[in-house]
Design a protein around this motif. Structure first.
Motif, PDB file in Angstrom:
ATOM      1  N   ALA A 156       0.831  -1.208   0.000  1.00 29.18           N
ATOM      2  CA  ALA A 156       0.000   0.000   0.000  1.00 29.18           C
ATOM      3  C   ALA A 156       0.867   1.260   0.000  1.00 29.18           C
ATOM      4  O   ALA A 156       0.563   2.238  -0.694  1.00 29.18           O
ATOM      5  CB  ALA A 156      -0.923  -0.005   1.215  1.00 29.18           C
ATOM      6  N   THR A 157       1.962   1.260   0.772  1.00 22.67           N
ATOM      7  CA  THR A 157       2.865   2.410   0.791  1.00 22.67           C
ATOM      8  C   THR A 157       3.454   2.674  -0.587  1.00 22.67           C
ATOM      9  O   THR A 157       3.552   3.822  -1.034  1.00 22.67           O
ATOM     10  CB  THR A 157       4.000   2.157   1.805  1.00 22.67           C
ATOM     11  N   VAL A 158       3.825   1.613  -1.283  1.00 25.08           N
ATOM     12  CA  VAL A 158       4.372   1.754  -2.635  1.00 25.08           C
ATOM     13  C   VAL A 158       3.336   2.343  -3.579  1.00 25.08           C
ATOM     14  O   VAL A 158       3.614   3.280  -4.339  1.00 25.08           O
ATOM     15  CB  VAL A 158       4.870   0.389  -3.155  1.00 25.08           C
ATOM     16  N   GLN A 176       2.704   6.091  -2.973  1.00 28.02           N
ATOM     17  CA  GLN A 176       3.797   6.927  -3.459  1.00 28.02           C
ATOM     18  C   GLN A 176       3.799   7.023  -4.982  1.00 28.02           C
ATOM     19  O   GLN A 176       4.235   8.024  -5.551  1.00 28.02           O
ATOM     20  CB  GLN A 176       5.136   6.377  -2.964  1.00 28.02           C
ATOM     21  N   LEU A 177       3.279   5.984  -5.645  1.00 30.93           N
ATOM     22  CA  LEU A 177       3.194   6.002  -7.106  1.00 30.93           C
ATOM     23  C   LEU A 177       1.918   6.669  -7.608  1.00 30.93           C
ATOM     24  O   LEU A 177       1.745   6.841  -8.812  1.00 30.93           O
ATOM     25  CB  LEU A 177       3.258   4.566  -7.648  1.00 30.93           C
ATOM     26  N   GLY A 178       1.038   7.058  -6.685  1.00 36.27           N
ATOM     27  CA  GLY A 178      -0.215   7.680  -7.079  1.00 36.27           C
ATOM     28  C   GLY A 178      -1.231   6.711  -7.639  1.00 36.27           C
ATOM     29  O   GLY A 178      -2.154   7.107  -8.353  1.00 36.27           O
ATOM     30  N   ALA A 231      -3.749   3.544   5.154  1.00 38.83           N
ATOM     31  CA  ALA A 231      -2.371   3.356   4.691  1.00 38.83           C
ATOM     32  C   ALA A 231      -1.767   4.726   4.437  1.00 38.83           C
ATOM     33  O   ALA A 231      -2.481   5.729   4.313  1.00 38.83           O
ATOM     34  CB  ALA A 231      -2.341   2.500   3.423  1.00 38.83           C
ATOM     35  N   SER A 232      -0.457   4.779   4.375  1.00 33.48           N
ATOM     36  CA  SER A 232       0.225   6.051   4.118  1.00 33.48           C
ATOM     37  C   SER A 232       1.403   5.820   3.200  1.00 33.48           C
ATOM     38  O   SER A 232       1.843   4.677   2.983  1.00 33.48           O
ATOM     39  CB  SER A 232       0.694   6.675   5.438  1.00 33.48           C
ATOM     40  N   GLU A 253       5.137   8.882   4.654  1.00 38.36           N
ATOM     41  CA  GLU A 253       5.034   9.019   6.108  1.00 38.36           C
ATOM     42  C   GLU A 253       5.403   7.717   6.814  1.00 38.36           C
ATOM     43  O   GLU A 253       5.949   7.723   7.926  1.00 38.36           O
ATOM     44  CB  GLU A 253       3.612   9.428   6.503  1.00 38.36           C
ATOM     45  N   THR A 254       5.110   6.577   6.180  1.00 35.30           N
ATOM     46  CA  THR A 254       5.464   5.285   6.766  1.00 35.30           C
ATOM     47  C   THR A 254       6.968   5.150   6.924  1.00 35.30           C
ATOM     48  O   THR A 254       7.477   4.715   7.961  1.00 35.30           O
ATOM     49  CB  THR A 254       4.937   4.140   5.884  1.00 35.30           C
ATOM     50  N   VAL A 255       7.689   5.563   5.890  1.00 33.60           N
ATOM     51  CA  VAL A 255       9.154   5.503   5.933  1.00 33.60           C
ATOM     52  C   VAL A 255       9.686   6.454   6.994  1.00 33.60           C
ATOM     53  O   VAL A 255      10.584   6.105   7.773  1.00 33.60           O
ATOM     54  CB  VAL A 255       9.742   5.847   4.553  1.00 33.60           C
ATOM     55  N   ALA A 256       9.138   7.673   7.036  1.00 32.19           N
ATOM     56  CA  ALA A 256       9.600   8.658   8.017  1.00 32.19           C
ATOM     57  C   ALA A 256       9.374   8.170   9.445  1.00 32.19           C
ATOM     58  O   ALA A 256      10.232   8.334  10.316  1.00 32.19           O
ATOM     59  CB  ALA A 256       8.880   9.989   7.781  1.00 32.19           C
ATOM     60  N   LYS A 257       8.222   7.545   9.698  1.00 35.79           N
ATOM     61  CA  LYS A 257       7.916   7.048  11.029  1.00 35.79           C
ATOM     62  C   LYS A 257       8.849   5.908  11.427  1.00 35.79           C
ATOM     63  O   LYS A 257       9.218   5.760  12.597  1.00 35.79           O
ATOM     64  CB  LYS A 257       6.466   6.582  11.079  1.00 35.79           C
ATOM     65  N   MET A 258       9.246   5.118  10.449  1.00 39.19           N
ATOM     66  CA  MET A 258      10.131   3.996  10.718  1.00 39.19           C
ATOM     67  C   MET A 258      11.529   4.471  11.123  1.00 39.19           C
ATOM     68  O   MET A 258      12.198   3.848  11.944  1.00 39.19           O
ATOM     69  CB  MET A 258      10.234   3.100   9.474  1.00 39.19           C
ATOM     70  N   LEU A 259      11.941   5.611  10.579  1.00 40.61           N
ATOM     71  CA  LEU A 259      13.282   6.127  10.846  1.00 40.61           C
ATOM     72  C   LEU A 259      13.328   7.063  12.044  1.00 40.61           C
ATOM     73  O   LEU A 259      14.391   7.279  12.629  1.00 40.61           O
ATOM     74  CB  LEU A 259      13.818   6.849   9.607  1.00 40.61           C
TER      75      LEU A 259
END
Length: 305
Positions: free
Chosen positions: A235-237, A240-242, A273-274, A277-283
């Protein structure tokens, strides 16, 4: 020492049975120099000593065989755990057992038992170095032959979010080579980067997380990759791809509180889903607000727009 009629590939190599390696293939992939004598070879030759001498001679003449480390012999016996083979006192036997409290070596009636508190089977290899080499050939050098060359004879790769697409999961060297060549190595953008977030090293596995987020569990046999189990947040992918909308039509025309949409309207729910933001939250734990999705609501919109 394989007799006539032994199953094999046309291009050479011992055939796997039920997707598993034969003893010959398994031990060689663990880093040993191996000679295998099948049961029917004894029946054809008739003289056991002649077969064993021929096998030992082959090992001694192999430049990769470190003869100073000694030569071992293993008999493959298939039986049920509830019906173990009887111990023949006239044949000396050696058993290696692990997990017991007693670490002593005991000898009785021709049977020697070596007990170990823990034991790592096979040769000891640096799993991280093996995995990094594979990734270098796959993403930096972009060589199909070298990438597959880091893997066992019959490897496989499963991409779980896209298992329904046959070309994204491949079993066997031929199909996996085709996948790397036609669908992956040369299809990925030139600026692709792997940024490691975490890594877990097991006895024969490496698990890593990437920024998609992406999880790869890699099984290693000896110094070669056996398989990759790969999963990611699909879902994140798509966001991000629109390709995934923020709101989607609700399949339900009645909400839990009893509300129904008005004439010409419908309910839409916000997709839980996001994207980035999912990547940012993970880091970073404070980069994105926690529990934000708990505030997502169902909205009522007009069907005619």
């Amino acid at each position: 020492m394989l007799p006539n009629g032994t199953p094999s590939y046309k291009e050479g190599g011992t055939l796997c049975e039920d997707e598993g390696p034969s003893p010959l293939l398994k031990w060689s992939e663990e880093g040993y120099v191996v000679v295998q004598i099948l049961e029917n070879a004894f029946e054809l030759a008739g003289i056991t000593e002649e077969l064993l001498n021929l096998a030992i001679s082959g090992l001694k003449n192999c430049p990769e065989c470190h003869k100073e480390d000694g030569i071992g012999m293993q008999s493959q016996i298939y039986c049920c755990a509830s019906d173990p083979p009887l111990q023949n006192e006239s044949i000396p036997s050696l058993q290696h057992l692990t997990g017991g409290v007693d670490s002593r070596t005991t000898k009785k009636d021709g049977l020697t038992k070596c007990n170990y508190p823990s034991m790592k089977p096979g040769a000891d290899f640096d799993l991280e170095v093996i995995w990094e080499e594979h990734c270098y050939f796959e993403f930096d050098d972009r060589s199909v032959a070298k990438t597959v060359g880091t893997m066992v004879q019959e490897p496989y790769v499963n991409h779980f979010p896209t298992l329904t697409f046959q070309m994204t999961s491949s079993i066997g060297r031929k199909l996996l080579t085709s996948f790397y060549r036609d669908h992956f190595i040369f299809s990925s953008p030139p600026n692709v980067e792997n940024e490691l977030v975490s890594r877990i090293i097991g006895v024969d596995r490496v698990c890593r997380n990437l920024r998609i987020p992406f999880t790869s569990v890699v099984s290693i046999r000896g110094d070669r990759l056996y398989h990759e189990h790969i999963a990611w947040d699909q879902a994140t992918v798509l966001i991000q791809l629109g390709l995934l909308l923020e709101y989607l039509p609700s399949p339900h025309h009645l909400l839990p509180d009893g509300r129904q949409p008005g004439p010409g309207n419908r309910f839409e729910f916000r997709v839980p889903a996001s994207g980035v933001e999912t990547v940012a939250k993970m880091l970073g734990k404070n980069v994105v607000k926690s529990k934000g999705m708990l505030e997502y609501k169902v909205r009522e919109v007009s069907i005619v727009r």
